[in-house]
Design a protein around this motif. Structure first.
Motif, PDB file in Angstrom:
ATOM      1  N   VAL A  68      -5.169   6.708  -6.660  1.00  0.00           N
ATOM      2  CA  VAL A  68      -4.460   5.441  -6.426  1.00  0.00           C
ATOM      3  C   VAL A  68      -3.160   5.411  -7.235  1.00  0.00           C
ATOM      4  O   VAL A  68      -2.084   5.070  -6.715  1.00  0.00           O
ATOM      5  N   ASP A  69      -3.255   5.801  -8.511  1.00  0.00           N
ATOM      6  CA  ASP A  69      -2.062   5.803  -9.372  1.00  0.00           C
ATOM      7  C   ASP A  69      -0.983   6.725  -8.801  1.00  0.00           C
ATOM      8  O   ASP A  69       0.202   6.399  -8.810  1.00  0.00           O
ATOM      9  N   ALA A  70      -1.415   7.893  -8.313  1.00  0.00           N
ATOM     10  CA  ALA A  70      -0.448   8.863  -7.797  1.00  0.00           C
ATOM     11  C   ALA A  70       0.252   8.322  -6.553  1.00  0.00           C
ATOM     12  O   ALA A  70       1.464   8.476  -6.389  1.00  0.00           O
ATOM     13  N   ILE A  71      -0.517   7.672  -5.687  1.00  0.00           N
ATOM     14  CA  ILE A  71       0.076   7.119  -4.461  1.00  0.00           C
ATOM     15  C   ILE A  71       1.043   5.995  -4.799  1.00  0.00           C
ATOM     16  O   ILE A  71       2.151   5.911  -4.264  1.00  0.00           O
ATOM     17  N   ARG A  72       0.642   5.136  -5.749  1.00  0.00           N
ATOM     18  CA  ARG A  72       1.529   4.038  -6.143  1.00  0.00           C
ATOM     19  C   ARG A  72       2.791   4.569  -6.823  1.00  0.00           C
ATOM     20  O   ARG A  72       3.881   4.006  -6.656  1.00  0.00           O
TER      21      ARG A  72
ATOM     22  N   PHE B 129       4.893   5.858  -3.776  1.00  0.00           N
ATOM     23  CA  PHE B 129       5.317   4.950  -2.700  1.00  0.00           C
ATOM     24  C   PHE B 129       5.532   3.501  -3.139  1.00  0.00           C
ATOM     25  O   PHE B 129       5.835   2.643  -2.338  1.00  0.00           O
ATOM     26  N   GLY B 130       5.335   3.244  -4.437  1.00  0.00           N
ATOM     27  CA  GLY B 130       5.550   1.876  -4.929  1.00  0.00           C
ATOM     28  C   GLY B 130       4.232   1.173  -5.211  1.00  0.00           C
ATOM     29  O   GLY B 130       3.200   1.480  -4.609  1.00  0.00           O
ATOM     30  N   ALA B 131       4.311   0.197  -6.143  1.00  0.00           N
ATOM     31  CA  ALA B 131       3.100  -0.472  -6.624  1.00  0.00           C
ATOM     32  C   ALA B 131       2.369  -1.198  -5.497  1.00  0.00           C
ATOM     33  O   ALA B 131       1.165  -1.413  -5.556  1.00  0.00           O
TER      34      ALA B 131
ATOM     35  N   LYS C 204      -2.620 -14.886  -2.592  1.00  0.00           N
ATOM     36  CA  LYS C 204      -1.505 -15.776  -2.270  1.00  0.00           C
ATOM     37  C   LYS C 204      -0.194 -15.023  -2.043  1.00  0.00           C
ATOM     38  O   LYS C 204       0.703 -15.509  -1.395  1.00  0.00           O
ATOM     39  N   LYS C 205      -0.084 -13.828  -2.614  1.00  0.00           N
ATOM     40  CA  LYS C 205       1.175 -13.112  -2.462  1.00  0.00           C
ATOM     41  C   LYS C 205       1.311 -12.496  -1.059  1.00  0.00           C
ATOM     42  O   LYS C 205       2.363 -12.011  -0.691  1.00  0.00           O
ATOM     43  N   GLY C 206       0.225 -12.538  -0.302  1.00  0.00           N
ATOM     44  CA  GLY C 206       0.300 -12.143   1.094  1.00  0.00           C
ATOM     45  C   GLY C 206       0.723 -10.703   1.305  1.00  0.00           C
ATOM     46  O   GLY C 206       1.624 -10.408   2.075  1.00  0.00           O
ATOM     47  N   TYR C 207       0.076  -9.782   0.612  1.00  0.00           N
ATOM     48  CA  TYR C 207       0.461  -8.389   0.740  1.00  0.00           C
ATOM     49  C   TYR C 207       0.171  -7.843   2.125  1.00  0.00           C
ATOM     50  O   TYR C 207      -0.793  -8.221   2.772  1.00  0.00           O
ATOM     51  N   THR C 208       1.005  -6.919   2.546  1.00  0.00           N
ATOM     52  CA  THR C 208       0.738  -6.207   3.789  1.00  0.00           C
ATOM     53  C   THR C 208       0.376  -4.774   3.454  1.00  0.00           C
ATOM     54  O   THR C 208       0.551  -4.330   2.334  1.00  0.00           O
ATOM     55  N   LYS C 209      -0.113  -4.048   4.447  1.00  0.00           N
ATOM     56  CA  LYS C 209      -0.526  -2.661   4.222  1.00  0.00           C
ATOM     57  C   LYS C 209       0.684  -1.807   3.866  1.00  0.00           C
ATOM     58  O   LYS C 209       1.735  -1.955   4.487  1.00  0.00           O
TER      59      LYS C 209
END
Length: 390
Positions: free
Chosen positions: A362-366, A369-371, A385-390
Motif C-alpha cells: 500500500v505504501d509503495a503504491i501511494r 501514485f499519490g496518497a 465525508k471527503k468523498g474519495y473516488t477510486k
DNA sequence: TCTGGGGTCCTAGGACCC
DNA sequence: TCTGGGGTCCTAGGACCC
C-alpha cells in the motif's frame, strides 16, 4: 512568519494578493463548521482573525477568498525558511511550522551583532521566498518571543538586557506566553492586569493562584528565563482527528472513520520509521464533551490492522450506546520508538507477515501514485465525508 | 456564536516495585 | 494488627500554542 498560511497562498496565487483571504474550514455559505487557520491582513480589516468560527468569518466578509489549508505546501516553504535560519546559527529550535528560536551568541563575531543578524535574516527570507517575517531580539527566549509578536507584520523589536523590565511591565497579561483563557481569567480576578502586576506578586500569592505554574509565570513576568535554545527535539506523538460535517450515530460510518484515521496514523508512522506502543482514542459528542481512552501494548506496532483493532477496542470502552451523536473522532499514537530500535519479533507469524507485506505494498503504491490512490473498501463504502473516488 | 487539527506539557490517582 | 518512603509507569483530563 506573518500570516504564514495566507501569505503562502497569496504568493502562489498572484490573483489573490491584496485581497481578503481566509485559510481554514469550508464556510459552506455560512453553515460550515470549523475555524479560521490563518487570514491575510486584508481580511483582518473585516475583524476576521485566527481561531474564529468560519461561519462568523463568512458573515463578516462573504466576498473573501476561502481556501482549504495545503499543509504539504506550507511544510515545503517552512523547510526553505528553516534552511535560511541554519545559515545564521546551528542553534535553531523550531517551535511550530513558521516560528523558531535562534541562539546567535556564537555567530556575532562572524556576522555582526544580533540586530544586524536579525535584519539580514528578514531580508534574506523576503528576497528568497517573497515572504515577510517578524523578529524579536532579546537576551532570552521568553522576551524575544513577546518582542517578535509586538510589531507584526514586518516587525523588528529589540529589547536590550537593561530594558527588559520596562519593556514587559506595561504589557497586558494576554501577551504572556502560556497564559490563555483560563489562567488569564484567574489572574484578572485577582486584579492582575499587566505583566508588571504579575511580576510584583509574592511567590506565595503566585502559588495560591496558579500552583507551581504560577511560580514559573512570575519569574517569566520578571524577565527571568534561563532556558537554552535546544535544536533537534524528538517527536512524541503522531495523531489524526476529524470533525464530521454533521454529528453522526451510524456505527458503519464510525467504524469507517476509525479505519480511515488508523490507516492515516499508521502510514505516517511507517513513513517516519516509527512504531508506537500507546494508542489513544479521542471522542467528542454533540455537546462538545470530550473524552479519551488509551492503552499500551507490550510490543510497539506500525501496522494499520493493529492500530485499527486497538481503536475499535478503545471505542468500545467509551461506553457509547448510540443515543448521543458523535461530533469528532481522533486516533493518536505515542510512546514512539525508532523501528530499528524496536524489539525483534520473537516468532514468525504468517498472518502478521501478510499484514506487513500488505502495508508495504500500500505504501509503495501511494508513494508512486499519490496518497489518495488507494483506499480501504470500508472507507470508500462508508461514505467518508471527503468523498474519495477510486 | 460556536467552537479545526496538529501538537506539547502538566496534574493527579492508582498500580506496582524495592 | 497495622502497615513508610521513594520512584516509575499508566491512564484521563485539561490548558495552552500555532
Amino acid at each position: 512568519m506573518d500570516a504564514f498560511f495566507a501569505s503562502v497562498e497569496q504568493l502562489d496565487h498572484p490573483q489573490w494578493r491584496a485581497l481578503p483571504l481566509v485559510v481554514g474550514a469550508d464556510p459552506k455559505s455560512g453553515a460550515g463548521r470549523g475555524v479560521v487557520a490563518a487570514c491575510s491582513y486584508e481580511a483582518r480589516k473585516f475583524g476576521i482573525h485566527s481561531a474564529m468560527p468560519i461561519s462568523q468569518a463568512w458573515k463578516r466578509c462573504p466576498d473573501a477568498i476561502f481556501v482549504k489549508p495545503n499543509m504539504g505546501r506550507y511544510a515545503e516553504v517552512s523547510a526553505e525558511v528553516f534552511e535560511i535560519f541554519g545559515r545564521f546559527t546551528d542553534l535553531v529550535e523550531g517551535i511550530s511550522i513558521d516560528e523558531a528560536f535562534l541562539d546567535v551568541t556564537g555567530s556575532i563575531a562572524l556576522l555582526g551583532d544580533a540586530v544586524t543578524i536579525a535584519r539580514e535574516i528578514k531580508s534574506t527570507i523576503r528576497g528568497e521566498t517573497g515572504l515577510v517575517a517578524s523578529v524579536g531580539v532579546a537576551s532570552n527566549k521568553f522576551v524575544a518571543k513577546i518582542a517578535s509578536d509586538l510589531d507584526k507584520p514586518d516587525g523588528l523589536v529589540v529589547v536590550e538586557p537593561d530594558e527588559v523590565r520596562a519593556f514587559l511591565n506595561p504589557l497586558p497579561i494576554t501577551r504572556l506566553w502560556g497564559v490563555g483563557e483560563k489562567s488569564g481569567a484567574k489572574l484578572l480576578s485577582r486584579g492582575l492586569r499587566t505583566i508588571g502586576d504579575v511580576a510584583a506578586i509574592s511567590d506565595i500569592m503566585a502559588r495560591s493562584i496558579l500552583g507551581d505554574q504560577g511560580l514559573k509565570l512570575v519569574s517569566l513576568a520578571r524577565g527571568e528565563d534561563e532556558r537554552a535554545v535546544l535544536p533537534h527535539s524528538a517527536v512524541k506523538s503522531i495523531g489524526n482527528e476529524e470533525t464530521f460535517s454533521r454529528d453522526v450515530n451510524e456505527l458503519e460510518k464510525i467504524k469507517a472513520t476509525l479505519l480511515y484515521l488508523s490507516d492515516k496514523v499508521a502510514a505516517r508512522l511507517r513513513k517516519k520509521g516509527f512504531e508506537a506502543a500507546t494508542m489513544t482514542l479521542k471522542f467528542r459528542n454533540e455537546d462538545f464533551k470530550t473524552i479519551t481512552r488509551s492503552a499500551t501494548l507490550e510490543a510497539a506496532t506500525d501496522l494499520t490492522d493493529d492500530i485499527y483493532a486497538m481503536a475499535l477496542e478503545l471505542f468500545s470502552r467509551t461506553g457509547w450506546n448510540g443515543r448521543v451523536k458523535i461530533r469528532l473522532l481522533g486516533v493518536t499514537a505515542s510512546k514512539l520508538v525508532r523501528k530499528t530500535d524496536s524489539q525483534p519479533t520473537l516468532f514468525v507469524d504468517e498472518a502478521r507477515l501478510k499484514q506487513v507485506r500488505t502495508d508495504e505494498t500500500v505504501d509503495a503504491i501511494r508513494a508512486r501514485f499519490g496518497a489518495g490512490a488507494l483506499k480501504r473498501g470500508a472507507v470508500v463504502g462508508g461514505s467518508n465525508k471527503k468523498g474519495y473516488t477510486k
